[in-house]
Design an enzyme around this catalytic site. Structure first.
Site, PDB file in Angstrom:
ATOM      1  N   SER A 186       8.893  -4.731   1.908  1.00 23.91           N
ATOM      2  CA  SER A 186       8.635  -3.556   1.083  1.00 23.91           C
ATOM      3  C   SER A 186       8.581  -2.256   1.871  1.00 23.91           C
ATOM      4  O   SER A 186       8.758  -1.194   1.292  1.00 23.91           O
ATOM      5  CB  SER A 186       7.336  -3.756   0.302  1.00 23.91           C
ATOM      6  OG  SER A 186       6.289  -4.147   1.158  1.00 23.91           O
ATOM      7  N   HIS A 214      10.415  -7.386  -4.440  1.00 21.56           N
ATOM      8  CA  HIS A 214      11.355  -6.258  -4.400  1.00 21.56           C
ATOM      9  C   HIS A 214      12.801  -6.697  -4.594  1.00 21.56           C
ATOM     10  O   HIS A 214      13.704  -5.864  -4.527  1.00 21.56           O
ATOM     11  CB  HIS A 214      11.219  -5.483  -3.087  1.00 21.56           C
ATOM     12  CG  HIS A 214      10.114  -4.480  -3.108  1.00 21.56           C
ATOM     13  ND1 HIS A 214      10.179  -3.300  -3.807  1.00 21.56           N
ATOM     14  CD2 HIS A 214       8.888  -4.496  -2.527  1.00 21.56           C
ATOM     15  CE1 HIS A 214       9.070  -2.622  -3.645  1.00 21.56           C
ATOM     16  NE2 HIS A 214       8.255  -3.329  -2.874  1.00 21.56           N
ATOM     17  N   LYS A 245       7.783  -4.345 -10.928  1.00 20.14           N
ATOM     18  CA  LYS A 245       8.701  -3.434 -10.233  1.00 20.14           C
ATOM     19  C   LYS A 245       9.964  -3.232 -11.076  1.00 20.14           C
ATOM     20  O   LYS A 245       9.920  -2.527 -12.074  1.00 20.14           O
ATOM     21  CB  LYS A 245       8.938  -3.940  -8.825  1.00 20.14           C
ATOM     22  CG  LYS A 245       7.663  -3.759  -8.006  1.00 20.14           C
ATOM     23  CD  LYS A 245       7.706  -4.228  -6.597  1.00 20.14           C
ATOM     24  CE  LYS A 245       6.416  -3.809  -5.898  1.00 20.14           C
ATOM     25  NZ  LYS A 245       5.899  -4.821  -4.989  1.00 20.14           N
TER      26      LYS A 245
HETATM   27  C1  LIG Z   1       4.511  -5.132  -4.799  1.00 22.16           C
HETATM   28  C2  LIG Z   1       4.506  -6.424  -4.096  1.00 22.16           C
HETATM   29  C3  LIG Z   1       3.664  -7.450  -4.510  1.00 22.16           C
HETATM   30  C4  LIG Z   1       2.630  -7.236  -5.587  1.00 22.16           C
HETATM   31  O1  LIG Z   1       3.193  -7.144  -6.833  1.00 22.16           O
HETATM   32  P1  LIG Z   1       2.326  -6.532  -8.039  1.00 22.16           P
HETATM   33  O2  LIG Z   1       2.952  -7.100  -9.251  1.00 22.16           O
HETATM   34  O3  LIG Z   1       2.446  -5.047  -7.927  1.00 22.16           O
HETATM   35  O4  LIG Z   1       0.922  -6.986  -7.835  1.00 22.16           O
HETATM   36  C5  LIG Z   1       3.760  -8.663  -3.876  1.00 22.16           C
HETATM   37  N1  LIG Z   1       4.632  -8.870  -2.869  1.00 22.16           N
HETATM   38  C6  LIG Z   1       5.447  -7.891  -2.427  1.00 22.16           C
HETATM   39  C7  LIG Z   1       6.408  -8.163  -1.326  1.00 22.16           C
HETATM   40  C8  LIG Z   1       5.409  -6.637  -3.028  1.00 22.16           C
HETATM   41  O5  LIG Z   1       6.196  -5.667  -2.580  1.00 22.16           O
END
Ligand SMILES: *Cc1c(COP(=O)(O)O)cnc(C)c1O
Length: 398
Positions: A186, A214, A245
Site C-alpha cells: 500500500s 489494493h 477500496k
Molecule cells: C487498506 C488495507 C487493509 C484494510 O482494509 P480496510 O477494509 O480499510 O480495513 C488491509 N490490508 C491492506 C494491504 C490494505 O491496504
C-alpha cells in the site's frame, strides 16, 4: 479532576507538542462533498489523489440505488453479531457472489479488511506455530500475527529466497507455517512475488495467505486480484480482500475452502464479537461486483490514467520508487518535507497525503498519490503542474 494530582494523561499532550515542533503533527482533512475525483476538503475544491476509490464506485448510481433499496426493505442495521441473529440473507448472497467471482469454495465477509486480516491470522494459528511475513506487510497482518502469539519471522521486502531459507530452517521445527504477503503493497504500489512465494510454500508445506486489499478491482480479470493476475489459482489457501477500496463501500473478506470459512465462523473474533454490516453495505457491495463485470472499461481507464500520471511524475524528475500500480509514491525522504509538500500541493488544488514514520520507515517519507479511473486528463495535467511547481519551490526538483 482533583487539583492536587497532575493529569495522568499529560504525557499525551507532551507528545503532541513534540510532533508539532517536528512538523509531523497531522490535522484531519475534512471532506465536505462526496468522495470523488474532485472533491471539497476544508472548504477548497481539489483534485483528490488521496483516495482508494480506484473506480469511482463510492458514488456509482447502481451502488447508491442498491443501498437505498436495502434500507427501505431491511432497515439500517443487522441487530446482532453474525453468530447470534445478525446473519441476513443479503450477507450470504454477498459471500456467495464473492466466492463465485474469485472461483473458490467459500467466502466470509468481515466488517473491514483490517478485521479480516487480524481476525483470520489470529484464529488459524497458535503460539506453537510460525509466520513468515514480508517486512512491508500491512499493519492489520502484523496485528493478526501478534494476536496469534505465533513466532514471527520477517523476511526482507519481496525476497523470495530469504522467505524460502526461513521455511527451510523451520522444516524440522514443530508447528504450522504460514507464509503471508500483501498482493499490492500500500505504500510503494509494487506487487508481491506470488509465484515464487507459492513455490516456496508448496515445497515446505506452508499455508499461503495473500492480502489483496489494493488489488481487488485493480489487477486480474475484472479486478479479481493478484491470484488471477499471476494465474496462481488454487495455490493460495487464504485470500483476503477489501470492500472498502476499489469496491467503494466498506468491509473485508476471506476466500478459501469451505472448511477454512466454517472454522472462521467458529473462531474469528471480529466475526463472533462485533456486529455484522448494515444491509445497505452488503447490497452496495453486491452491486459493485455487477459493475466490475459489466463495466470493465473502468479498470482499463484506471490503468490508462496510471501510466499517464506516473510517466508525468517521472519525467518531471520525482523519485516514484518501485511502483507498478495506481499507487505512486513521491519519495522525498524527510517526514517534515513530505508534510510540507502535501500542504503546498493542497494550496495549489491537489490533495495528496504526506506519509512518514511509523507508516513508512524513517528516511523514506513520501507523498502518496493514487489515481482513479474517474480522473480526467485535464485533472491529471493540472495535478502534474502543481507537483512540478511545488517540487521546484521546495528544492525537491533541480
Ligand atoms: C487498506 C488495507 C487493509 C484494510 O482494509 P480496510 O477494509 O480499510 O480495513 C488491509 N490490508 C491492506 C494491504 C490494505 O491496504
Amino acid at each position: 479532576m482533583s487539583a492536587s494530582q497532575p493529569n495522568p494523561l499529560s504525557y499525551l499532550h507532551d507528545q503532541l507538542e513534540q510532533w508539532r515542533a517536528e512538523g509531523t503533527y497531522q490535522r484531519l482533512r475534512v471532506l465536505e462533498s462526496e468522495s470523488a475525483a474532485e472533491a471539497r476538503f476544508d472548504g477548497k475544491q481539489v483534485i483528490n489523489l488521496a483516495s482508494n476509490n480506484y473506480l469511482g464506485l463510492t458514488t456509482h448510481p447502481k451502488l447508491r440505488e442498491a443501498a437505498l433499496e436495502a434500507v427501505r426493505k431491511f432497515g439500517v442495521g443487522s441487530g446482532a453479531v453474525r453468530t447470534i441473529s445478525g446473519t441476513m440473507s443479503i450477507h450470504l448472497q454477498l459471500e456467495e457472489r464473492i466466492a463465485a467471482f474469485k472461483n473458490v469454495e467459500a467466502c466470509v465477509v468481515f466488517q473491514s479488511g483490517f478485521a479480516a486480516n487480524a481476525g483470520t491470522v489470529s484464529a488459524i494459528l497458535t503460539p506453537e506455530d510460525h509466520i513468515i511475513s514480508d517486512e512491508l506487510n500491512h499493519a492489520s497482518i502484523i496485528d493478526g500475527c501478534r494476536l496469534s502469539k505465533a513466532k514471527i519471522h520477517v523476511f526482507p521486502h519481496k525476497d523470495v529466497a530469504a522467505a524460502e531459507r526461513i521455511l527451510a530452517e523451520l522444516e524440522a521445527v514443530p508447528g504450522r507455517k504460514l507464509l503471508i504477503t500483501d498482493g499490492v503493497f500500500s505504500m510503494d504500489g509494487d506487487i508481491g512475488p506470488l509465484p515464487g512465494l507459492a513455490d516456496a510454500a508448496e515445497k515446505h508445506g506452508a499455508i499461503m495467505m495473500v492480502d489483496d486489499a489494493h488489488s481487488s478491482g485493480v489487477l486480474g480479470r475484472n479486478g479479481r486480484g493478484t491470484i488471477d493476475h499471476f494465474g496462481v489459482h488454487g495455490r493460495v489457501h487464504v485470500q483476503v480482500g477489501t470492500l472498502s477500496k476499489a469496491i467503494g463501500v466498506l468491509g473485508g473478506y476471506v476466500c478459501g475452502s469451505r472448511d477454512l470459512i466454517e472454522f472462521l465462523y467458529h473462531r474469528a473474533r471480529p466475526f463472533l464479537f462485533s456486529t455484522s454490516h448494515p444491509p445497505a453495505v452488503a447490497a452496495a457491495c453486491l452491486a459493485a461486483f455487477d459493475v466490475l463485470e459489466q463495466e470493465p472499461e473502468r479498470i482499463a481507464q484506471l490503468w490508462d490514467n496510471t501510466r499517464y500520471f506516473k510517466k508525468g511524475l517521472q519525467e518531471a524528475g520525482f523519485n516514484t520508487g518501485i511502483s507498478e500500480t495506481p499507487i505512486t509514491p513521491v519519495i522525498v525522504g524527510d517526514a517534515a518535507l513530505a508534510h510540507q509538500l502535501s500542504r503546498e500541493l493542497f494550496q495549489e488544488g491537489v490533495l495528496a497525503t504526506g506519509i512518514g514514520f511509523p507508516t513508512v520507515a524513517k528516511g523514506k517519507a513520501r507523498v502518496r498519490t493514487i489515481v482513479a479511473s474517474t480522473h480526467t486528463k485535464a485533472e491529471l495535467d493540472q495535478a502534474l503542474d502543481a507537483f512540478r511547481k511545488v517540487g521546484k519551490k521546495l528544492g525537491i526538483l533541480g
